[in-house]
Design an enzyme around this catalytic site. Sequence first.
Site, PDB file in Angstrom:
ATOM      1  N   PRO A 292      -2.340   4.643   4.368  1.00 16.12           N
ATOM      2  CA  PRO A 292      -3.359   4.654   3.344  1.00 16.12           C
ATOM      3  C   PRO A 292      -3.293   5.922   2.490  1.00 16.12           C
ATOM      4  O   PRO A 292      -2.777   6.955   2.940  1.00 16.12           O
ATOM      5  CB  PRO A 292      -4.652   4.600   4.143  1.00 16.12           C
ATOM      6  CG  PRO A 292      -4.306   5.286   5.421  1.00 16.12           C
ATOM      7  CD  PRO A 292      -2.863   4.986   5.685  1.00 16.12           C
ATOM      8  N   GLU A 293      -3.795   5.825   1.260  1.00 12.44           N
ATOM      9  CA  GLU A 293      -3.808   6.952   0.338  1.00 12.44           C
ATOM     10  C   GLU A 293      -5.253   7.416   0.134  1.00 12.44           C
ATOM     11  O   GLU A 293      -6.151   7.021   0.887  1.00 12.44           O
ATOM     12  CB  GLU A 293      -3.150   6.553  -0.979  1.00 12.44           C
ATOM     13  CG  GLU A 293      -1.701   6.101  -0.798  1.00 12.44           C
ATOM     14  CD  GLU A 293      -1.037   5.669  -2.088  1.00 12.44           C
ATOM     15  OE1 GLU A 293      -1.455   6.129  -3.168  1.00 12.44           O
ATOM     16  OE2 GLU A 293      -0.094   4.852  -2.027  1.00 12.44           O
TER      17      GLU A 293
ATOM     18  N   LYS B 213      -5.140  13.195   2.462  1.00 16.15           N
ATOM     19  CA  LYS B 213      -5.077  11.854   3.058  1.00 16.15           C
ATOM     20  C   LYS B 213      -5.407  11.918   4.547  1.00 16.15           C
ATOM     21  O   LYS B 213      -4.858  11.179   5.352  1.00 16.15           O
ATOM     22  CB  LYS B 213      -3.687  11.256   2.822  1.00 16.15           C
ATOM     23  CG  LYS B 213      -3.412  10.941   1.363  1.00 16.15           C
ATOM     24  CD  LYS B 213      -2.112  10.215   1.134  1.00 16.15           C
ATOM     25  CE  LYS B 213      -0.938  11.133   1.073  1.00 16.15           C
ATOM     26  NZ  LYS B 213       0.313  10.420   0.670  1.00 16.15           N
TER      27      LYS B 213
ATOM     28  N   HIS C 116      -3.716  -1.996  20.190  1.00 16.55           N
ATOM     29  CA  HIS C 116      -3.280  -0.841  19.411  1.00 16.55           C
ATOM     30  C   HIS C 116      -4.397   0.189  19.225  1.00 16.55           C
ATOM     31  O   HIS C 116      -4.288   1.078  18.382  1.00 16.55           O
ATOM     32  CB  HIS C 116      -2.735  -1.283  18.051  1.00 16.55           C
ATOM     33  CG  HIS C 116      -1.493  -2.108  18.150  1.00 16.55           C
ATOM     34  ND1 HIS C 116      -1.503  -3.491  18.125  1.00 16.55           N
ATOM     35  CD2 HIS C 116      -0.193  -1.735  18.301  1.00 16.55           C
ATOM     36  CE1 HIS C 116      -0.267  -3.937  18.237  1.00 16.55           C
ATOM     37  NE2 HIS C 116       0.553  -2.902  18.345  1.00 16.55           N
TER      38      HIS C 116
ATOM     39  N   ARG D 207       1.497   1.013  14.235  1.00 17.71           N
ATOM     40  CA  ARG D 207       2.841   1.576  14.339  1.00 17.71           C
ATOM     41  C   ARG D 207       2.889   2.896  15.097  1.00 17.71           C
ATOM     42  O   ARG D 207       3.965   3.359  15.457  1.00 17.71           O
ATOM     43  CB  ARG D 207       3.445   1.755  12.937  1.00 17.71           C
ATOM     44  CG  ARG D 207       3.686   0.421  12.225  1.00 17.71           C
ATOM     45  CD  ARG D 207       4.361   0.606  10.887  1.00 17.71           C
ATOM     46  NE  ARG D 207       5.681   1.204  11.016  1.00 17.71           N
ATOM     47  CZ  ARG D 207       6.464   1.496   9.974  1.00 17.71           C
ATOM     48  NH1 ARG D 207       6.048   1.256   8.743  1.00 17.71           N
ATOM     49  NH2 ARG D 207       7.650   2.034  10.159  1.00 17.71           N
TER      50      ARG D 207
ATOM     51  N   ARG E 274      11.558   5.591  -2.523  1.00 17.57           N
ATOM     52  CA  ARG E 274      10.309   4.820  -2.585  1.00 17.57           C
ATOM     53  C   ARG E 274      10.355   3.876  -3.778  1.00 17.57           C
ATOM     54  O   ARG E 274      10.907   4.202  -4.826  1.00 17.57           O
ATOM     55  CB  ARG E 274       9.091   5.749  -2.723  1.00 17.57           C
ATOM     56  CG  ARG E 274       8.975   6.836  -1.661  1.00 17.57           C
ATOM     57  CD  ARG E 274       8.792   6.297  -0.268  1.00 17.57           C
ATOM     58  NE  ARG E 274       7.610   5.483  -0.134  1.00 17.57           N
ATOM     59  CZ  ARG E 274       6.384   5.967   0.072  1.00 17.57           C
ATOM     60  NH1 ARG E 274       6.186   7.272   0.150  1.00 17.57           N
ATOM     61  NH2 ARG E 274       5.370   5.154   0.215  1.00 17.57           N
TER      62      ARG E 274
END
Length: 282
Positions: free
Chosen positions: A2-3, A62, A94, A116, A269
């Site tokens: 996320p940003e 962030k 998770h 992840r 990117r």
Amino acid sequence: MPELPEVETMVRGIREVVEGQVISDFRKCPCSCKPISLKPGLKSIRSRVIDQTIVSVRRLAKRVVLDLESEDSIVIEPRMTGLMLLSNPPDSGHLRLEWVLQKRRSKRSLWFWDRRGLGTVRLYRKAELLTELGANKLGPDALVISLTDLKARCLKTSRAIKVALLDQKMIAGIGNLYASEILHLSQIHPERQANHLSISEVQKMHNAMKRILKTAIRYEGSTLGDGTYRNALNQSGGYQNHHRVYNQEGNACKSCKGAQIVRIVQAQRSTFYCPCCQAFKE
């Protein structure tokens, strides 16, 4: 992901519940996945945070920051798939960490979930936080940077402007998705050298930055096709429905209605832009 907008949404989602609560327990959740990075170790963190009141919840670039009455700070960096949740995790397999919070006789939990496992959790003393994440490591926040400061920082680098916007030392909080969106609204080609931008172009970019980020926060961030990003109550964001160029390769530009959105790779990117609205200028 996320940003800045997603992390700001996390902070706003948990702040009202978490501030003023006492941490009565801090523990790892049963998880068979590779452990996330936790420093110092669990035992050390527990000894310093249990019975501490969370006095503020804030965003730093962030990252989510929980400031404690001891002046220690817990810094959570979600990275790719991390979430701060108050209820209904996407799955229990998770879940990584649980803060058990208590106020008077009421208890509830705050969780860190990470599919992840790339997220990190750090406990810093006040001086350590300034050293590790102070002005020498992070640039001004994208929501508060002044036009004058942005102009000066652009003049100092010959990198492509899209690449420069991703540099957290130059400006903090912008990631790959919102950099493409900001440059499209600014009508600036992503490969333009930052120090070649005119004063009016930097002004456009500054305005677009505030507009895009504030709007994305209002829609509680972007939940992409994999569905990973969720707010604190495990609900999707809504800004993905308003993306101008991100992940829109081959689709007609929503501004000029003619040219198709193009994808290129910069600094490993994906970058998306409109070759008509964002024509390259020397």
